[in-house]
Design a protein around this motif. Structure first.
Motif, PDB file in Angstrom:
ATOM      1  N   GLU A  85       0.852  -1.178   0.000  1.00 27.24           N
ATOM      2  CA  GLU A  85       0.000   0.000   0.000  1.00 27.24           C
ATOM      3  C   GLU A  85       0.890   1.230   0.000  1.00 27.24           C
ATOM      4  O   GLU A  85       1.727   1.394   0.888  1.00 27.24           O
ATOM      5  CB  GLU A  85      -0.907   0.008   1.222  1.00 27.24           C
ATOM      6  CG  GLU A  85      -1.908   1.127   1.231  1.00 27.24           C
ATOM      7  CD  GLU A  85      -2.898   1.024   2.376  1.00 27.24           C
ATOM      8  OE1 GLU A  85      -3.679   1.973   2.533  1.00 27.24           O
ATOM      9  OE2 GLU A  85      -2.894   0.022   3.114  1.00 27.24           O
TER      10      GLU A  85
ATOM     11  N   GLN B 138       1.342   5.366   0.050  1.00 28.69           N
ATOM     12  CA  GLN B 138       0.681   6.543   0.620  1.00 28.69           C
ATOM     13  C   GLN B 138       1.280   7.784  -0.018  1.00 28.69           C
ATOM     14  O   GLN B 138       2.499   7.991   0.030  1.00 28.69           O
ATOM     15  CB  GLN B 138       0.890   6.582   2.136  1.00 28.69           C
ATOM     16  CG  GLN B 138       0.315   7.801   2.797  1.00 28.69           C
ATOM     17  CD  GLN B 138       0.696   7.879   4.270  1.00 28.69           C
ATOM     18  OE1 GLN B 138       1.686   7.279   4.713  1.00 28.69           O
ATOM     19  NE2 GLN B 138      -0.076   8.611   5.027  1.00 28.69           N
TER      20      GLN B 138
ATOM     21  N   SER C 218      -5.666   4.082  -5.111  1.00 31.29           N
ATOM     22  CA  SER C 218      -6.775   3.817  -4.200  1.00 31.29           C
ATOM     23  C   SER C 218      -7.874   4.831  -4.480  1.00 31.29           C
ATOM     24  O   SER C 218      -7.656   5.841  -5.145  1.00 31.29           O
ATOM     25  CB  SER C 218      -6.302   3.910  -2.747  1.00 31.29           C
ATOM     26  OG  SER C 218      -5.810   5.213  -2.483  1.00 31.29           O
TER      27      SER C 218
ATOM     28  N   ILE D  88      -2.193   0.774  -4.660  1.00 28.93           N
ATOM     29  CA  ILE D  88      -2.107  -0.637  -4.276  1.00 28.93           C
ATOM     30  C   ILE D  88      -1.267  -1.357  -5.321  1.00 28.93           C
ATOM     31  O   ILE D  88      -1.351  -1.057  -6.514  1.00 28.93           O
ATOM     32  CB  ILE D  88      -3.516  -1.261  -4.213  1.00 28.93           C
ATOM     33  CG1 ILE D  88      -4.414  -0.514  -3.224  1.00 28.93           C
ATOM     34  CG2 ILE D  88      -3.439  -2.755  -3.905  1.00 28.93           C
ATOM     35  CD1 ILE D  88      -3.943  -0.542  -1.787  1.00 28.93           C
TER      36      ILE D  88
END
Length: 101
Positions: free
Chosen positions: A7, A9, A44, A51
């Motif tokens: 994941e 960010q 996302s 992702i």
């Protein structure tokens, strides 16, 4: 082969990135696909990150490859989560990718 869920960010909103940096990021992703490292990737929703499903011989090998990720190098994104997982069930079309027969 080990399998990973990643994941990403965003540390800087995507729309604030230069076209050159975005192009470099996409080339990096394409290299991962060409090398057989990546299965799927995408932003996302809402677009706070992304992702990625990846594979590598080890977490160290994956981290070594990810060290060249342009967004990470530019400090506009970080991988906030990397989870190794064991694929147990999946669509038959993925048997070769997951190395199961």
């Amino acid at each position: 082969m080990k399998h990973f869920f990643l994941e990403g960010q965003h540390l800087v909103p995507f729309e604030q990135r230069s076209p050159e940096l975005i192009a470099a990021h996409r080339r990096f992703l394409q290299q991962g696909y060409d090398d057989g490292r990546f299965l799927v990737s995408g932003p996302s929703i809402p677009p706070t990150g992304g992702i990625l499903i990846a594979r590598a011989e080890s977490l160290d090998e994956l981290n070594s490859f990810l060290a060249d990720e342009p967004f990470c190098k530019a400090k506009v994104m970080r991988f906030s989560k990397i989870v190794e997982f064991e694929p147990v069930q999946y669509q038959p079309i993925l048997q070769d990718w997951f190395g199961k027969r």
